[in-house]
Design an enzyme around this catalytic site. Structure first.
Site, short mmCIF file in Angstrom:
data_model
loop_
_atom_site.label_atom_id
_atom_site.label_comp_id
_atom_site.label_asym_id
_atom_site.label_seq_id
_atom_site.Cartn_x
_atom_site.Cartn_y
_atom_site.Cartn_z
CE LYS A 145 -3.86 -1.80 2.95
NZ LYS A 145 -5.02 -1.59 2.29
NE ARG B 25 -11.26 -10.12 -1.31
CZ ARG B 25 -11.47 -8.99 -2.22
NH1 ARG B 25 -11.92 -9.52 -3.55
NH2 ARG B 25 -11.48 -7.86 -1.94
#
Length: 460
Positions: free
Chosen positions: A240, A314
């Site tokens: 990120k 996820r």
């Protein structure tokens, strides 16, 4: 300040809650001295107004709290809390002005004004205490406030003090408080017990990944809560930008919310069998980090192509959901700070959720309105299933294109929930501003609505 109600006593100051439009009529019923004092102090009944009215001998004879108008209250939450934050230290007892249907929510808001995150800096919340109105279930409100405070503390704590090991300790402590059973599978034992995606995401951290499990209750319907416990998310090898990492201590907000909800359920002694599953990891960067392009084989046997290591939530949830489904519970609820797409769609203040169960959706919508905990249903849109199916594996963890990111993530998770009744919440778990009863920092989303709807979601 403990988030509990004050004991009733003759010293409690009567509190009148007054809408702006009702102030003139209320003043007509008061002694002249009271009306003059209110006028001299500029109290108009607007939201957030607060005023002590003195007796002739000097002490307060009453307090006033502005309640604005219905239109103004609709623009926020916890309207009474805005005034409570301005009242001086003391004990207050509601004398008039608060509608019956708002009592519980407004009393909860008042209690939450006492919350402050003071682990690293001496600070405090509001000091005005409230006597529980007779019509309010005080134990219920206090349990909700305690659950909210717990999750706020967990989210607000930086990863240096809230990594996977400390999250485990917090969950274990909660289990001990309520006499629940607790276990943890840690490190390479995850592989031995077939949780390969939890292991893959967390293996690069110096703190080993783990799966936390808490069970409570021996009768009633089975409820399983699954919370994303990514204690920090660098994005992995798909790193990120620095600005995007600033709030990543809150990437375990799903875990914090299910623990807060679990506290409420256990403290209130609801008639159900509760199971809490939390994959707790740190998505770090090291030589053994999982890579873009890797194919992971999940607990369920489905293969997953990793097209972005920053779509790790996820992956860890998938293994936990597969385990949850094996027990055939009556309802599985997952909560996760999962996608930026959900924030773009609904902003930070509304909790998006997914379900195929129309009855559950109706019950939750009604409950959310009653307790002022906004949620909004998004669709498990079947035509988008093809977006999560790559060419060389069963599933893709990060479909190209970026469209419908919240929906494709939810569809991915549904593949692992099996045939169980399933609800998924894609939450933000953060207040970006200082608001009444919701200071800047971690906050709960959707769990009060779920608690309120529980009798309809899981009928005995």
């Amino acid at each position: 300040m403990p988030l509990t109600f004050a004991e009733d006593s003759p010293a409690a100051i009567p509190l009148h809650i007054i809408e702006t439009a009702a102030l003139a009529a209320w003043l007509e019923q008061q002694p002249k001295a009271v009306a003059e004092w209110v006028g001299l102090n500029g109290f108009t009944g607007k939201l957030g107004d607060a005023l002590l009215v003195p007796a002739a001998e000097g002490g307060p004879v009453m307090a006033l709290a502005g309640y604005g108008s219905a239109a103004k209250r609709a623009r926020g939450r916890y309207a009474l809390a805005a005034a409570a934050m301005k009242l001086p230290k003391g004990s207050y007892k509601i004398a008039s002005g608060l509608p019956q249907n708002l009592l519980e929510t407004e009393c909860l808001g008042w209690l939450l004004t006492g919350y402050a995150f003071d682990r690293y800096k001496k600070t405090s919340g509001a000091s005005a205490a409230l006597v529980a109105p007779e019509a309010v279930d005080a134990a219920r409100v206090e349990a909700i406030a305690a659950g909210e405070a717990l999750l706020r503390d967990l989210v607000n704590t930086p990863t240096s003090d809230m990594g996977p090991d400390q999250l485990e300790a917090a969950a274990r402590k909660l289990a001990e408080t309520h006499g629940a059973r607790f276990s943890a599978i840690v490190g390479d034992d995850l592989l031995e017990q077939n949780f390969p995606m939890i292991h893959a995401v967390g293996r690069a951290s110096t703190t080993p990944p783990r799966l936390l499990e808490m069970t409570w209750g021996s009768a009633g319907p089975k409820l399983t809560l699954v919370g994303k416990g990514v204690c920090f998310d660098t994005g992995g090898l798909d790193l990120k930008p620095a600005a995007s990492m600033l709030l990543m201590k809150k990437d375990m907000g799903g875990a914090a919310n299910v623990l807060g909800l679990a506290h409420m359920i256990m403290a209130l002694g609801l008639n159900l069998q509760l199971r809490v599953l939390i994959p707790a990891v740190e998505n770090a960067v090291a030589g053994n980090a999982f890579r873009p392009g890797d194919i992971l084989t999940s607990r369920k046997g489905l293969t997953v192509e990793v097209n972005n290591t920053d779509a790790e939530g996820r992956l860890v949830l998938a293994d936990a959901l597969a385990l949850a489904a094996e027990d055939t519970p009556d309802l599985v609820i997952s909560m996760a700070t999962l996608t930026g797409a959900a924030r773009v769609a609904l902003g930070s203040d509304i909790a998006p959720y997914f379900t195929d169960d129309e009855g559950a959706a109706s019950a939750l919508a009604a409950a959310a309105g009653r307790v002022d905990d906004p949620v909004w249903r998004l669709p498990f849109f079947e035509p988008y299933e093809t977006k999560i199916e790559p060419k060389i594996a069963d599933l893709d963890n990060a479909p190209a294109g970026g469209f419908a990111g919240a929906i494709t993530a939810a569809l991915f998770l549904r593949r692992f929930a099996g045939e169980t009744r399933y609800m998924h919440f894609d939450i933000y778990s953060w207040s970006s501003f200082n608001l009444p009863a919701r200071p800047k920092g971690g906050c709960g989303q959707g769990i009060r609505a779920l608690l309120e709807a529980m009798p309809e979601l899981l009928p005995s």
